[in-house]
Design an enzyme around this catalytic site. Structure first.
Site, short mmCIF file in Angstrom:
data_model
loop_
_atom_site.label_atom_id
_atom_site.label_comp_id
_atom_site.label_asym_id
_atom_site.label_seq_id
_atom_site.Cartn_x
_atom_site.Cartn_y
_atom_site.Cartn_z
CG HIS A 1 5.96 -14.61 -0.64
ND1 HIS A 1 5.44 -13.58 -1.39
CD2 HIS A 1 5.82 -13.77 0.58
CE1 HIS A 1 4.88 -12.91 -1.00
NE2 HIS A 1 4.90 -12.77 0.02
P1 TYD Z 1 2.10 -12.70 3.23
O1 TYD Z 1 1.49 -12.67 1.86
O2 TYD Z 1 3.10 -13.95 3.69
O3 TYD Z 1 2.66 -11.43 3.97
P2 TYD Z 1 3.74 -10.69 3.30
O4 TYD Z 1 3.11 -9.34 3.15
O5 TYD Z 1 4.91 -10.39 4.31
O6 TYD Z 1 4.32 -11.12 1.95
O7 TYD Z 1 0.90 -12.96 4.28
C1 TYD Z 1 1.08 -13.08 5.76
C2 TYD Z 1 -0.33 -13.84 6.18
O8 TYD Z 1 -1.55 -12.99 5.91
C3 TYD Z 1 -0.59 -15.20 5.18
O9 TYD Z 1 -0.17 -16.30 6.15
C4 TYD Z 1 -2.07 -15.01 5.23
C5 TYD Z 1 -2.62 -13.70 5.47
N1 TYD Z 1 -3.06 -13.12 4.34
C6 TYD Z 1 -4.33 -13.36 3.94
O10 TYD Z 1 -5.35 -13.99 4.65
N2 TYD Z 1 -5.28 -12.63 2.68
C7 TYD Z 1 -4.15 -11.89 1.82
O11 TYD Z 1 -4.61 -11.37 0.89
C8 TYD Z 1 -2.86 -11.85 2.22
C9 TYD Z 1 -1.90 -11.10 1.37
C10 TYD Z 1 -2.38 -12.33 3.26
#
Ligand code: TYD
Length: 134
Positions: free
Chosen positions: A52
């Site tokens: 993303h």
């Molecule tokens: P995401 O940012 O999509 O993960 P990645 O590290 O793979 O990019 O986040 C995954 C899930 O974690 C998202 O649906 C919601 C939760 N999340 C939080 O609650 N707070 C946060 O600060 C982050 C980064 C994620």
């Protein structure tokens, strides 16, 4: 912002026979104020995180332990940064598509963010990212 704005930043290293120490100060070491910190750990072999971009959020990513790759993409060009030391990290400005992969066993990724968590800040559709429709 383009791929050229993504950069590896080397952090202060205080070498000590008792164990080394590194430090990150907002503004002084990384170009934003830290609003949030999170970490990624226990990543099963072969898994991929990210996939993303953010509209506003800037991040700084450190491999506190182990190693992994961060692939950043500005819509024109992609670049892979391999992180494998706890005394440097990758600054990723807003508007960059990113993926994290190739995690070693027991690796820990620390991520410092310039904004609070906000799902509305995410661009999760790669075609919309490319079309700059956000
Ligand atoms: P995401 O940012 O999509 O993960 P990645 O590290 O793979 O990019 O986040 C995954 C899930 O974690 C998202 O649906 C919601 C939760 N999340 C939080 O609650 N707070 C946060 O600060 C982050 C980064 C994620």
């Amino acid at each position: 912002m383009t791929i050229k704005d993504c950069k590896i930043i080397e952090l202060k290293k205080v070498l000590d026979p008792r164990g080394n120490l590194s430090v990150i100060e907002e503004i002084a070491d990384i170009p934003f104020k830290i609003m949030r910190s999170y970490w990624i750990y226990d990543v099963p072999g072969g898994e991929c995180r990210g996939g993303h971009a953010y509209k506003e959020n800037q991040e700084f990513v450190v491999a506190l332990s182990g190693s992994f790759d961060v692939v950043v993409d500005d819509g024109q060009q992609k670049k892979t940064f391999s992180l494998n030391r706890s005394y440097y990290g990758l600054y990723i400005p807003q508007g960059m598509w990113r993926e994290m992969n190739n995690f070693s066993t027991n690796s820990v990724a620390l991520i410092l963010s310039s904004t609070k968590y906000d799902e509305a800040d995410y661009i999760r559709d790669y075609d919309k990212f490319l079309a700059k429709q956000w």
